[in-house]
Design a protein around this motif. Structure first.
Motif, mmCIF file in Angstrom:
data_model
loop_
_atom_site.group_PDB
_atom_site.id
_atom_site.type_symbol
_atom_site.label_atom_id
_atom_site.label_comp_id
_atom_site.label_asym_id
_atom_site.label_seq_id
_atom_site.Cartn_x
_atom_site.Cartn_y
_atom_site.Cartn_z
ATOM 1 N N ASN A 144 -6.272 -1.750 -25.062
ATOM 2 C CA ASN A 144 -4.998 -1.085 -25.273
ATOM 3 C C ASN A 144 -4.120 -2.082 -26.015
ATOM 4 O O ASN A 144 -3.697 -3.087 -25.442
ATOM 5 N N SER A 145 -3.853 -1.843 -27.285
ATOM 6 C CA SER A 145 -3.118 -2.819 -28.098
ATOM 7 C C SER A 145 -1.607 -2.739 -27.919
ATOM 8 O O SER A 145 -0.885 -3.562 -28.473
ATOM 9 N N LYS A 146 -1.111 -1.784 -27.134
ATOM 10 C CA LYS A 146 0.340 -1.620 -26.985
ATOM 11 C C LYS A 146 1.006 -2.700 -26.136
ATOM 12 O O LYS A 146 1.979 -3.293 -26.567
ATOM 13 N N PRO A 147 0.523 -2.973 -24.926
ATOM 14 C CA PRO A 147 1.248 -3.972 -24.126
ATOM 15 C C PRO A 147 0.959 -5.405 -24.591
ATOM 16 O O PRO A 147 -0.156 -5.731 -25.004
ATOM 17 N N ALA A 148 1.990 -6.234 -24.518
ATOM 18 C CA ALA A 148 1.797 -7.674 -24.727
ATOM 19 C C ALA A 148 1.084 -8.218 -23.496
ATOM 20 O O ALA A 148 1.218 -7.668 -22.405
ATOM 21 N N PRO A 149 0.333 -9.302 -23.638
ATOM 22 C CA PRO A 149 -0.396 -9.835 -22.483
ATOM 23 C C PRO A 149 0.525 -10.584 -21.514
ATOM 24 O O PRO A 149 1.543 -11.145 -21.912
ATOM 25 N N LEU A 150 0.141 -10.568 -20.239
ATOM 26 C CA LEU A 150 0.792 -11.404 -19.234
ATOM 27 C C LEU A 150 0.106 -12.760 -19.290
ATOM 28 O O LEU A 150 -1.122 -12.840 -19.261
ATOM 29 N N LEU A 151 0.894 -13.813 -19.398
ATOM 30 C CA LEU A 151 0.348 -15.162 -19.508
ATOM 31 C C LEU A 151 0.745 -15.998 -18.306
ATOM 32 O O LEU A 151 1.712 -15.688 -17.602
ATOM 33 N N PHE A 152 0.010 -17.086 -18.096
ATOM 34 C CA PHE A 152 0.302 -18.029 -17.013
ATOM 35 C C PHE A 152 0.232 -19.429 -17.596
ATOM 36 O O PHE A 152 -0.723 -19.775 -18.307
ATOM 37 N N HIS A 153 1.286 -20.228 -17.328
ATOM 38 C CA HIS A 153 1.349 -21.584 -17.865
ATOM 39 C C HIS A 153 2.158 -22.465 -16.925
ATOM 40 O O HIS A 153 3.246 -22.081 -16.494
ATOM 41 N N ALA A 154 1.618 -23.618 -16.595
ATOM 42 C CA ALA A 154 2.306 -24.618 -15.768
ATOM 43 C C ALA A 154 2.841 -24.017 -14.462
ATOM 44 O O ALA A 154 3.931 -24.328 -14.020
ATOM 45 N N GLY A 155 2.019 -23.149 -13.850
ATOM 46 C CA GLY A 155 2.377 -22.611 -12.547
ATOM 47 C C GLY A 155 3.333 -21.437 -12.569
ATOM 48 O O GLY A 155 3.836 -21.033 -11.515
ATOM 49 N N HIS A 156 3.612 -20.884 -13.754
ATOM 50 C CA HIS A 156 4.569 -19.776 -13.869
ATOM 51 C C HIS A 156 4.050 -18.732 -14.847
ATOM 52 O O HIS A 156 3.304 -19.049 -15.769
ATOM 53 N N TYR A 157 4.528 -17.501 -14.665
ATOM 54 C CA TYR A 157 4.230 -16.468 -15.635
ATOM 55 C C TYR A 157 4.964 -16.786 -16.930
ATOM 56 O O TYR A 157 6.033 -17.395 -16.924
ATOM 57 N N ALA A 158 4.372 -16.356 -18.035
ATOM 58 C CA ALA A 158 4.982 -16.584 -19.339
ATOM 59 C C ALA A 158 4.725 -15.355 -20.195
ATOM 60 O O ALA A 158 3.874 -14.516 -19.877
ATOM 61 N N ARG A 159 5.463 -15.267 -21.274
ATOM 62 C CA ARG A 159 5.297 -14.168 -22.226
ATOM 63 C C ARG A 159 5.252 -14.739 -23.628
ATOM 64 O O ARG A 159 5.761 -15.825 -23.896
ATOM 65 N N LEU A 160 4.639 -13.985 -24.522
ATOM 66 C CA LEU A 160 4.621 -14.398 -25.915
ATOM 67 C C LEU A 160 6.028 -14.390 -26.473
ATOM 68 O O LEU A 160 6.820 -13.510 -26.148
ATOM 69 N N ALA A 161 6.336 -15.360 -27.309
ATOM 70 C CA ALA A 161 7.678 -15.428 -27.917
ATOM 71 C C ALA A 161 7.789 -14.416 -29.032
ATOM 72 O O ALA A 161 6.839 -14.014 -29.643
#
Length: 161
Positions: A144-161
């Motif tokens: 599904n190309s619509k949602p941006a991915p949920l990311l994880f970095h340094a112990g926290h959730y992150a999002r694409l800029a």
């Protein structure tokens, strides 16, 4: 490095500098009940044959269920699914209570609204230190190309800029 001088917490922090996606891996246990948990240890292994892997802590109460399951579904979460990620990272809880899902290959629960889903046959499992590495043969996948991915970095959730 001798085990007595190895700083496991610092090692884990260093590993956390590698940004990953977030997924929920699901299966059906031997009693026919859905099981699942949040992971960020997912990777492609091979294109031909199509193989993927994920890792599970050997102390997990779900280890036996995933080891015996014929199939797993790896549900790659979108940025708006942080609450779902937290739900499947919490124990003890009935993670599937009131949750919409449909059976995929081998009955493994497929969650709606994900960025991608990989339905895999449980091919092999390898003991590797304090984790088990599950390698699955991809039988079906969707994207599904619509949602941006949920990311994880340094112990926290992150999002694409």
């Amino acid at each position: 490095m001798p085990a007595s001088t190895f700083d496991s917490r610092a090692f884990r922090n260093a590993l956390g500098r590698f940004a990953t996606g977030v997924a929920i891996v699901t299966a059906i246990d031997p009693d026919g009940h859905p099981v699942g948990l949040t992971i960020n240890s997912f990777s492609a292994v091979s294109l031909d044959p199509a193989l993927v892997l994920w890792c599970l802590d050997n102390r997990s109460h779900n280890l036996a269920a995933f080891s015996r399951a014929s199939h797993h579904a790896i549900n790659i979460l979108g940025a708006e699914q942080e609450e779902l990620s937290n739900r499947f990272a919490t124990w003890p809880a009935d993670r599937f209570a009131g949750l919409e899902w449909h059976p995929g290959a081998g009955g493994a629960p497929v969650l709606p609204g994900c960025c991608a889903v990989f339905e895999v046959a449980n091919d092999t499992a390898h003991l590797a230190g304090d984790h088990t590495v599950f390698i699955g043969r991809v039988e079906h996948f969707s994207e599904n190309s619509k949602p941006a991915p949920l990311l994880f970095h340094a112990g926290h959730y992150a999002r694409l800029a």
